[in-house]
Design a protein around this motif. Sequence first.
Motif, PDB file in Angstrom:
ATOM      1  N   HIS A   7      93.958-116.093 -21.279  1.00  0.00           N
ATOM      2  CA  HIS A   7      94.114-116.927 -22.410  1.00  0.00           C
ATOM      3  C   HIS A   7      93.820-118.371 -21.895  1.00  0.00           C
ATOM      4  N   ASP A   8      93.848-119.347 -22.996  1.00  0.00           N
ATOM      5  CA  ASP A   8      93.305-120.785 -22.547  1.00  0.00           C
ATOM      6  C   ASP A   8      94.676-121.504 -21.814  1.00  0.00           C
ATOM      7  N   THR A   9      95.648-121.025 -21.924  1.00  0.00           N
ATOM      8  CA  THR A   9      96.765-121.760 -20.920  1.00  0.00           C
ATOM      9  C   THR A   9      96.884-120.994 -19.605  1.00  0.00           C
ATOM     10  N   HIS A  10      96.152-119.905 -19.235  1.00  0.00           N
ATOM     11  CA  HIS A  10      96.147-119.406 -17.783  1.00  0.00           C
ATOM     12  C   HIS A  10      95.724-120.390 -16.839  1.00  0.00           C
ATOM     13  N   PRO A  11      94.772-121.322 -16.959  1.00  0.00           N
ATOM     14  CA  PRO A  11      94.399-122.371 -15.983  1.00  0.00           C
ATOM     15  C   PRO A  11      95.704-123.325 -15.705  1.00  0.00           C
ATOM     16  N   GLU A  12      96.333-123.651 -17.049  1.00  0.00           N
ATOM     17  CA  GLU A  12      97.380-124.469 -16.832  1.00  0.00           C
ATOM     18  C   GLU A  12      98.398-124.076 -16.248  1.00  0.00           C
ATOM     19  N   ILE A  13      99.031-122.583 -16.362  1.00  0.00           N
ATOM     20  CA  ILE A  13      99.928-121.952 -15.674  1.00  0.00           C
ATOM     21  C   ILE A  13      99.490-121.904 -14.111  1.00  0.00           C
ATOM     22  N   VAL A  14      98.388-121.674 -13.858  1.00  0.00           N
ATOM     23  CA  VAL A  14      98.076-121.543 -12.335  1.00  0.00           C
ATOM     24  C   VAL A  14      98.404-123.198 -11.863  1.00  0.00           C
ATOM     25  N   LYS A  15      97.775-124.015 -12.563  1.00  0.00           N
ATOM     26  CA  LYS A  15      97.948-125.344 -12.044  1.00  0.00           C
ATOM     27  C   LYS A  15      99.464-125.587 -11.725  1.00  0.00           C
ATOM     28  N   ARG A  16     100.395-125.133 -12.631  1.00  0.00           N
ATOM     29  CA  ARG A  16     101.716-125.470 -12.526  1.00  0.00           C
ATOM     30  C   ARG A  16     102.352-124.641 -11.431  1.00  0.00           C
ATOM     31  N   LEU A  17     101.705-123.595 -11.125  1.00  0.00           N
ATOM     32  CA  LEU A  17     102.338-122.781  -9.890  1.00  0.00           C
ATOM     33  C   LEU A  17     101.791-123.271  -8.735  1.00  0.00           C
ATOM     34  N   THR A  18     100.504-123.738  -8.730  1.00  0.00           N
ATOM     35  CA  THR A  18      99.739-124.197  -7.329  1.00  0.00           C
ATOM     36  C   THR A  18     100.570-125.459  -7.070  1.00  0.00           C
ATOM     37  N   ARG A  19     100.799-126.317  -7.897  1.00  0.00           N
ATOM     38  CA  ARG A  19     101.519-127.645  -7.664  1.00  0.00           C
ATOM     39  C   ARG A  19     102.726-127.552  -6.498  1.00  0.00           C
ATOM     40  N   PRO A  20     103.501-126.673  -6.866  1.00  0.00           N
ATOM     41  CA  PRO A  20     104.755-126.645  -5.974  1.00  0.00           C
ATOM     42  C   PRO A  20     104.312-125.480  -4.764  1.00  0.00           C
ATOM     43  N   GLU A  21     103.204-124.769  -4.688  1.00  0.00           N
ATOM     44  CA  GLU A  21     102.999-124.019  -3.646  1.00  0.00           C
ATOM     45  C   GLU A  21     103.214-124.381  -2.186  1.00  0.00           C
ATOM     46  N   GLY A  22     102.835-125.705  -1.976  1.00  0.00           N
ATOM     47  CA  GLY A  22     103.294-126.289  -0.601  1.00  0.00           C
ATOM     48  C   GLY A  22     104.576-126.771  -0.477  1.00  0.00           C
ATOM     49  N   HIS A  23     105.220-126.973  -1.774  1.00  0.00           N
ATOM     50  CA  HIS A  23     106.448-127.771  -1.695  1.00  0.00           C
ATOM     51  C   HIS A  23     107.625-126.846  -1.020  1.00  0.00           C
ATOM     52  N   PRO A  24     107.696-125.622  -1.277  1.00  0.00           N
ATOM     53  CA  PRO A  24     108.839-124.685  -0.378  1.00  0.00           C
ATOM     54  C   PRO A  24     108.402-124.689   1.040  1.00  0.00           C
ATOM     55  N   LYS A  25     107.247-124.743   1.417  1.00  0.00           N
ATOM     56  CA  LYS A  25     106.985-125.053   2.881  1.00  0.00           C
ATOM     57  C   LYS A  25     107.413-126.222   3.517  1.00  0.00           C
ATOM     58  N   ASP A  61     102.760-118.475 -24.685  1.00  0.00           N
ATOM     59  CA  ASP A  61     101.330-117.900 -24.768  1.00  0.00           C
ATOM     60  C   ASP A  61     101.409-116.620 -25.053  1.00  0.00           C
ATOM     61  N   HIS A  62     101.966-115.697 -24.637  1.00  0.00           N
ATOM     62  CA  HIS A  62     102.170-114.373 -25.089  1.00  0.00           C
ATOM     63  C   HIS A  62     102.512-114.313 -26.497  1.00  0.00           C
ATOM     64  N   LEU A  63     103.721-114.879 -26.842  1.00  0.00           N
ATOM     65  CA  LEU A  63     104.102-114.803 -28.349  1.00  0.00           C
ATOM     66  C   LEU A  63     102.783-115.216 -29.096  1.00  0.00           C
ATOM     67  N   ASP A  64     102.080-116.353 -28.923  1.00  0.00           N
ATOM     68  CA  ASP A  64     101.179-116.849 -29.893  1.00  0.00           C
ATOM     69  C   ASP A  64     100.064-115.956 -29.873  1.00  0.00           C
ATOM     70  N   HIS A  65      99.598-115.281 -28.719  1.00  0.00           N
ATOM     71  CA  HIS A  65      98.344-114.372 -28.704  1.00  0.00           C
ATOM     72  C   HIS A  65      98.558-112.868 -28.860  1.00  0.00           C
ATOM     73  N   ILE A  88     113.820-119.993 -29.198  1.00  0.00           N
ATOM     74  CA  ILE A  88     114.640-119.553 -28.117  1.00  0.00           C
ATOM     75  C   ILE A  88     114.300-119.720 -26.935  1.00  0.00           C
ATOM     76  N   THR A  89     112.955-119.233 -26.570  1.00  0.00           N
ATOM     77  CA  THR A  89     112.263-118.933 -25.129  1.00  0.00           C
ATOM     78  C   THR A  89     112.314-120.348 -24.626  1.00  0.00           C
ATOM     79  N   LYS A  90     112.217-121.481 -25.373  1.00  0.00           N
ATOM     80  CA  LYS A  90     112.121-122.786 -24.903  1.00  0.00           C
ATOM     81  C   LYS A  90     113.415-123.138 -23.883  1.00  0.00           C
ATOM     82  N   HIS A  91     114.473-122.502 -24.216  1.00  0.00           N
ATOM     83  CA  HIS A  91     115.571-122.789 -23.557  1.00  0.00           C
ATOM     84  C   HIS A  91     115.905-121.742 -22.222  1.00  0.00           C
ATOM     85  N   LEU A  92     114.678-120.859 -22.010  1.00  0.00           N
ATOM     86  CA  LEU A  92     114.875-120.128 -20.750  1.00  0.00           C
ATOM     87  C   LEU A  92     114.696-120.909 -19.498  1.00  0.00           C
TER      88      LEU A  92
END
Length: 92
Positions: A7-25, A61-65, A88-92
């Motif tokens: 989906h169009d948002t997948h690159p955004e999700i990857v970016k969001r998850l990549t950003r903190p990738e080094g943070h836990p380390k 994204d899942h709900l939309d598509h 409701i899912t916005k409050h997860l």
Amino acid sequence: MTEPQTHDTHPEIVKRLTRPEGHPKSVIAMIKSGKPCLEIAQQLPAVEKAIVNAKRTLIQDHLDHCHEETVGALPRDKRQSIDGFKTITKHL
């Protein structure tokens, strides 16, 4: 086997998850080097927020598509339950 879903948002999700990738380390390095707990604790919300935002984006994204592809376009009166669930899912 299911077909790959992209989906169009997948690159955004990857970016969001990549950003903190080094943070836990870096937080682990802080712990190992004996940094004060306050400094360590101040770093953890940033990691948590990035993951939560990625989760929200994926669910929306899942709900939309994916659901729309399965169910099809719904009339306005039937759409309210889906829209309510999305809110409701916005409050997860």
